[in-house]
Design a protein around this motif. Structure first.
Motif, PDB file in Angstrom:
ATOM      1  N   GLN A  75      50.837  28.722  72.311  1.00  0.00           N
ATOM      2  CA  GLN A  75      51.052  29.393  71.038  1.00  0.00           C
ATOM      3  C   GLN A  75      52.535  29.426  70.737  1.00  0.00           C
ATOM      4  O   GLN A  75      53.309  30.025  71.486  1.00  0.00           O
ATOM      5  CB  GLN A  75      50.497  30.821  71.058  1.00  0.00           C
ATOM      6  N   LEU A 145      51.099  37.218  62.194  1.00  0.00           N
ATOM      7  CA  LEU A 145      49.884  37.843  62.693  1.00  0.00           C
ATOM      8  C   LEU A 145      48.841  37.907  61.572  1.00  0.00           C
ATOM      9  O   LEU A 145      47.665  37.586  61.771  1.00  0.00           O
ATOM     10  CB  LEU A 145      50.233  39.257  63.161  1.00  0.00           C
ATOM     11  N   THR A 146      49.290  38.317  60.404  1.00  0.00           N
ATOM     12  CA  THR A 146      48.383  38.406  59.270  1.00  0.00           C
ATOM     13  C   THR A 146      47.820  37.034  58.926  1.00  0.00           C
ATOM     14  O   THR A 146      46.636  36.891  58.612  1.00  0.00           O
ATOM     15  CB  THR A 146      49.120  39.008  58.062  1.00  0.00           C
ATOM     16  N   LEU A 148      47.471  34.375  61.011  1.00  0.00           N
ATOM     17  CA  LEU A 148      46.548  33.903  62.042  1.00  0.00           C
ATOM     18  C   LEU A 148      45.224  34.650  61.973  1.00  0.00           C
ATOM     19  O   LEU A 148      44.166  34.080  62.225  1.00  0.00           O
ATOM     20  CB  LEU A 148      47.173  34.077  63.429  1.00  0.00           C
ATOM     21  N   GLY A 149      45.296  35.932  61.646  1.00  0.00           N
ATOM     22  CA  GLY A 149      44.068  36.710  61.625  1.00  0.00           C
ATOM     23  C   GLY A 149      43.230  36.487  60.393  1.00  0.00           C
ATOM     24  O   GLY A 149      42.006  36.374  60.478  1.00  0.00           O
ATOM     25  N   ARG A 150      43.874  36.367  59.245  1.00  0.00           N
ATOM     26  CA  ARG A 150      43.117  36.474  57.997  1.00  0.00           C
ATOM     27  C   ARG A 150      43.354  35.379  56.968  1.00  0.00           C
ATOM     28  O   ARG A 150      42.758  35.426  55.894  1.00  0.00           O
ATOM     29  CB  ARG A 150      43.404  37.833  57.346  1.00  0.00           C
TER      30      ARG A 150
ATOM     31  N   ARG B  74      41.925  42.401  55.455  1.00  0.00           N
ATOM     32  CA  ARG B  74      42.872  43.315  56.081  1.00  0.00           C
ATOM     33  C   ARG B  74      43.228  42.829  57.475  1.00  0.00           C
ATOM     34  O   ARG B  74      42.361  42.372  58.212  1.00  0.00           O
ATOM     35  CB  ARG B  74      42.252  44.717  56.189  1.00  0.00           C
ATOM     36  N   GLN B  75      44.493  42.893  57.825  1.00  0.00           N
ATOM     37  CA  GLN B  75      44.887  42.589  59.199  1.00  0.00           C
ATOM     38  C   GLN B  75      45.514  43.822  59.822  1.00  0.00           C
ATOM     39  O   GLN B  75      46.535  44.313  59.331  1.00  0.00           O
ATOM     40  CB  GLN B  75      45.887  41.432  59.252  1.00  0.00           C
ATOM     41  N   LEU B 148      45.462  35.791  68.773  1.00  0.00           N
ATOM     42  CA  LEU B 148      44.865  35.338  67.518  1.00  0.00           C
ATOM     43  C   LEU B 148      44.913  33.828  67.387  1.00  0.00           C
ATOM     44  O   LEU B 148      44.005  33.216  66.833  1.00  0.00           O
ATOM     45  CB  LEU B 148      45.590  35.983  66.330  1.00  0.00           C
ATOM     46  N   GLY B 189      37.640  44.400  64.596  1.00  0.00           N
ATOM     47  CA  GLY B 189      37.591  43.072  63.992  1.00  0.00           C
ATOM     48  C   GLY B 189      38.832  42.776  63.166  1.00  0.00           C
ATOM     49  O   GLY B 189      39.399  41.681  63.255  1.00  0.00           O
ATOM     50  N   ASP B 190      39.266  43.754  62.399  1.00  0.00           N
ATOM     51  CA  ASP B 190      40.447  43.529  61.560  1.00  0.00           C
ATOM     52  C   ASP B 190      41.709  43.362  62.397  1.00  0.00           C
ATOM     53  O   ASP B 190      42.699  42.794  61.950  1.00  0.00           O
ATOM     54  CB  ASP B 190      40.617  44.687  60.565  1.00  0.00           C
ATOM     55  N   GLY B 193      41.095  39.550  64.068  1.00  0.00           N
ATOM     56  CA  GLY B 193      40.793  38.407  63.209  1.00  0.00           C
ATOM     57  C   GLY B 193      39.334  38.003  63.275  1.00  0.00           C
ATOM     58  O   GLY B 193      39.007  36.827  63.144  1.00  0.00           O
ATOM     59  N   LEU B 194      38.454  38.985  63.473  1.00  0.00           N
ATOM     60  CA  LEU B 194      37.024  38.705  63.600  1.00  0.00           C
ATOM     61  C   LEU B 194      36.240  39.555  62.610  1.00  0.00           C
ATOM     62  O   LEU B 194      36.753  40.541  62.073  1.00  0.00           O
ATOM     63  CB  LEU B 194      36.556  39.037  65.021  1.00  0.00           C
ATOM     64  N   SER B 195      34.990  39.211  62.397  1.00  0.00           N
ATOM     65  CA  SER B 195      34.121  40.045  61.577  1.00  0.00           C
ATOM     66  C   SER B 195      33.537  41.157  62.453  1.00  0.00           C
ATOM     67  O   SER B 195      33.436  41.008  63.673  1.00  0.00           O
ATOM     68  CB  SER B 195      32.993  39.206  60.990  1.00  0.00           C
TER      69      SER B 195
END
Lengths: 246, 246
Positions: A75, A145-146, A148-150, B74-75, B148, B189-190, B193-195
DNA sequence: CGCATGGTTGAGGCTCATCAACGCCCGTGG
DNA sequence: CCACGGGCGTTGATGAGCCTCAACCATGCG
């Protein structure tokens, strides 16, 4: 071994993109004693687990922070260009929790922690600017981070391009609508949590839509507004002093 | 409005998990003037774009940093428990680039930036500890970023559990093999990065393999070694002073 | 009791990974 | 000078991992 060729001017330029410096402070920064080296990709600068006694100022080329996991998973945590001191935090946090490596042939200047401590003790204004730099770093982590997550792969790439363009512009490394980006699609993927194959496909899509072209180590931003919108890019996290018209 | 009930002891405890404090420093921290409030989920503490004049110390409950994107994405950037000052950086970086919200009913103490500046000017040792705290924060971002980008859902959850257990242990909030974790699967999850649905499925899998159980707001770690191994968890990024046997 | 919140489970689909092959460029050495 | 090789970019085929939607269940509270 002082810098006879004013290589430390890149640091002054960077610090002035964060906060104003007095003439004395500029002078003090420029006369920091450093050891300069040229490094090739594949040879790490500092490693996860080290306790370095120097920090590393990038003079030219591209450097990245990264962490490794099992099975060769890597990463990339950030990209760094001239003026950055990626491992500045080792001044306060002795143990490295990541590695630092050149992505292209790079010139770096090693600054002894002792010199930095002396500098910040003498010039509280410089200490404040360096603290701000560390915190801006953290803000960039939050933005990544935001992503990669969303964010989708497309949005992540768009966002990264926006960031790298503005950061280089802030220190005078960008031209109008274009800037250097001499790193491989593999490195991009490792930064964005994607495979090199998928990076390639998304780049092709962006090229097709006429937003951005990445070729021969140069990023050309054809449509800034559309790119920034696709990325939902808000530059405030970079905490730059100047405006950033494109 | 000083704290009559020594609520600031949670801060002392946290700071001592980072570095040693002298008796005077402890005393100075405990006599910081604060305004205490109890907050409910759904009411943000600080918002992206604000320029707060106070920072927020968590006294009890759980608080998170987060950023929003379009379409309700949302993260969550970090979780915070008693002793943390999540928006400490606003002391040096006036503009917030994220929001802060309680995830459970939480008690927080607002500390004026002015008070903090006075404190750090008087006690350089405290300034150093607070700086270290900010940098440990950045180290946690790096660990999350790596998760992530390159960890599977299973590994991410395992890693988060390891982190939250050790952090709470460091400030005396954990028992042997268990600690509070009173947040929803949606919030998890938020952060990862998952549901929420997928979090649920992975939790079921972990429960099935006997590693970890999360129920009724309590995390029970049945097999620490296996969990840490599954997560490739290396606690050094938390930069805790004490050992962390389990 | 009824409702709200959060947890659980199933079905189907999309994004992105993986594997594999091939092409291009460029440096290197015979 | 050309043959070779390595690094990187490009493209196709296939499938895994996770998402979305939707329904249902458990718990707690007014």
């Amino acid at each position: 071994m002082s810098s006879s060729d004013h290589s430390l001017r890149v640091l002054v330029r960077k610090l002035e993109s964060i906060g104003p410096l007095s003439a004395e402070e500029r002078q003090a920064v420029e006369s920091l004693p450093v050891k300069t080296r040229v490094l090739e990709p594949g040879h790490d600068i500092v490693n996860d687990g080290d306790q370095p006694s120097h920090s590393c100022l990038v003079l030219s080329g591209w450097v990245c922070r990264y962490k490794m996991l099992s099975l060769g998973r890597r990463q990339v945590l950030s990209f760094h260009v001239a003026g950055d001191i990626p491992d500045l935090q080792s001044l306060h946090l002795p143990l490295m929790d990541y590695s630092l490596a050149p992505l292209t042939r790079s010139a770096v200047a090693f600054i002894a922690h002792e010199s930095l401590r002396e500098l910040t003790a003498t010039f509280p204004g410089l200490a404040a600017v360096l603290t701000r730099d560390l915190l801006i770093d953290a803000a960039a982590y939050r933005a990544w981070l935001t992503g990669l997550g969303r964010r989708s792969a497309y949005e992540r790439l768009a966002h990264l391009f926006c960031e790298l363009y503005l950061r280089q512009q802030a220190v005078g490394l960008a031209e109008a609508h274009r800037c250097p980006l001499p790193i491989t699609q593999m490195d991009l993927g490792d930064a964005l949590g994607l495979s090199n194959v998928h990076v390639n496909r998304v780049l092709k899509e962006m090229r097709g839509s006429g937003l951005v072209t990445l070729r021969a180590g140069t990023l050309v931003i054809e449509k800034w507004p559309e790119l920034a919108q696709a990325a939902e890019f808000d530059p405030s996290y970079l905490h730059l002093r100047s405006g950033h018209a494109v």
